[in-house]
Design a protein around this motif. Sequence first.
Motif, short mmCIF file in Angstrom:
data_model
loop_
_atom_site.label_atom_id
_atom_site.label_comp_id
_atom_site.label_asym_id
_atom_site.label_seq_id
_atom_site.Cartn_x
_atom_site.Cartn_y
_atom_site.Cartn_z
N VAL A 45 35.95 28.87 45.16
CA VAL A 45 36.98 29.26 44.19
C VAL A 45 38.02 28.14 44.06
CG1 VAL A 45 38.94 30.85 43.84
CG2 VAL A 45 36.67 31.75 44.46
N LEU A 46 38.47 27.62 45.20
CA LEU A 46 39.49 26.56 45.19
C LEU A 46 38.93 25.29 44.56
CD1 LEU A 46 41.18 27.09 48.69
CD2 LEU A 46 41.98 27.88 46.45
N ARG A 47 37.69 24.97 44.89
CA ARG A 47 37.08 23.76 44.32
C ARG A 47 36.93 23.87 42.81
NH1 ARG A 47 32.06 22.14 48.34
NH2 ARG A 47 33.30 20.96 49.87
N ALA A 48 36.73 25.09 42.32
CA ALA A 48 36.57 25.30 40.87
C ALA A 48 37.92 25.30 40.17
CB ALA A 48 35.82 26.61 40.62
N GLY A 49 39.01 25.22 40.96
CA GLY A 49 40.34 25.24 40.36
C GLY A 49 40.74 26.62 39.85
N VAL A 50 40.08 27.65 40.37
CA VAL A 50 40.38 29.02 39.95
C VAL A 50 41.46 29.60 40.85
CG1 VAL A 50 39.41 31.36 39.90
CG2 VAL A 50 38.14 29.44 38.90
N ASP A 51 42.41 30.32 40.26
CA ASP A 51 43.47 30.99 41.02
C ASP A 51 42.83 32.15 41.81
OD1 ASP A 51 45.54 32.70 41.84
OD2 ASP A 51 46.78 32.18 40.11
N PRO A 52 43.04 32.20 43.13
CA PRO A 52 42.41 33.24 43.95
C PRO A 52 42.78 34.67 43.52
CG PRO A 52 43.41 31.58 45.35
CD PRO A 52 43.80 31.24 43.95
N SER A 53 43.90 34.80 42.79
CA SER A 53 44.29 36.15 42.35
C SER A 53 43.71 36.49 40.97
CB SER A 53 45.82 36.28 42.33
OG SER A 53 46.35 35.40 41.37
N LEU A 59 35.12 36.17 40.23
CA LEU A 59 33.78 36.73 40.06
C LEU A 59 32.84 35.74 39.39
CD1 LEU A 59 34.56 40.46 39.20
CD2 LEU A 59 33.69 39.50 41.36
N SER A 60 33.36 34.98 38.42
CA SER A 60 32.47 34.03 37.76
C SER A 60 32.06 32.91 38.72
CB SER A 60 33.07 33.49 36.46
OG SER A 60 34.20 32.71 36.74
N VAL A 61 32.96 32.53 39.62
CA VAL A 61 32.59 31.55 40.65
C VAL A 61 31.55 32.16 41.60
CG1 VAL A 61 33.41 30.22 42.65
CG2 VAL A 61 34.80 30.32 40.56
N LEU A 62 31.80 33.39 42.01
CA LEU A 62 30.90 34.09 42.95
C LEU A 62 29.45 34.06 42.48
CD1 LEU A 62 30.65 36.12 45.45
CD2 LEU A 62 30.81 37.92 43.72
N TYR A 63 29.23 34.27 41.19
CA TYR A 63 27.86 34.36 40.69
C TYR A 63 27.13 33.02 40.71
CZ TYR A 63 29.35 39.07 39.65
OH TYR A 63 29.84 40.33 39.78
N GLY A 64 27.91 31.92 40.83
CA GLY A 64 27.25 30.62 40.94
C GLY A 64 27.11 30.13 42.37
N VAL A 104 38.80 41.22 46.40
CA VAL A 104 38.16 41.51 45.11
C VAL A 104 36.92 42.39 45.36
CG1 VAL A 104 37.01 40.53 43.08
CG2 VAL A 104 38.99 39.35 44.10
N PRO A 105 36.91 43.61 44.82
CA PRO A 105 35.81 44.54 45.13
C PRO A 105 34.42 43.95 44.88
CG PRO A 105 37.57 45.72 44.03
CD PRO A 105 37.94 44.26 43.98
N GLY A 106 34.25 43.21 43.76
CA GLY A 106 32.94 42.63 43.45
C GLY A 106 32.49 41.62 44.48
#
Length: 217
Positions: A45-53, A59-64, A104-106
């Motif tokens: 998540v951090l590497r993708a530059g996505v805010d953890p909140s 979720l989009s990071v999770l699927y990859g 995050v539930p997912g």
Amino acid sequence: PFTGVVAVDGPSGSGKSTVSRRLAAALGARYLDTGAMYRAVTLAVLRAGVDPSDTDGVLSVLYGVDLQMGTDPAQPGVRLNGESVDRQIRTEQVTGAVSAVSSVPGVRTVMIAQQRAIAATGGIVIEGRDITTVVAPDADVRVLLTASAAARAARRGGETGTNAAEQQRAMRRRDELDSRTSSFLSAADEGVLVLDSTELGIDEVVDQLVHAVHVGA
Ligand code: C5P
């Protein structure tokens, strides 16, 4: 060798990783560090530059993400999309963001399914925050490992080199956030063996657990 499941929960600094690894080795069993799985997703998540909140972003990071968990207690290790990330998942940045990602539930649904699949064949010690309650409530032995806040901060401080007061504050914050998601600060029910490691050495804790496994407690 042991063919069942041992579930170990506890807060950070309780010694559960060290104890669980040693227990697995003593039993000739495999070992699964579920915290490392949440940490690896957080690193992605951090590497993708996505805010953890940002739930949707997480979720989009999770699927990859493809996680490969090593379960040899002598050499556990986690691979994120083929890359060994054992050191990268222990940074302050990951530790500071992991509670948000794992709430995050997912994320939990996917992690829990993977953990159950790994545990399904047995012969494993699995540690985390929701193992005795959610991942493996039917485990042969369920353990809650605790320790005083001071002892936990001292252990963690020794690992990271930061001062004890600062460690204690960060740890309390993480436990508080994590306990909104999983209840690991007290035993789920009477079937959970509670071990306070404040005054015990690692060897004593491991010995008590080996005994508990042999008597099927
Ligand atoms: O055990 P460790 O400190 O490495 O866990 C890192 C984080 O992963 C925890 O702070 C928590 O947010 C999350 N976690 C979880 N459920 C588990 C194990 C860990 O939510 N079973």
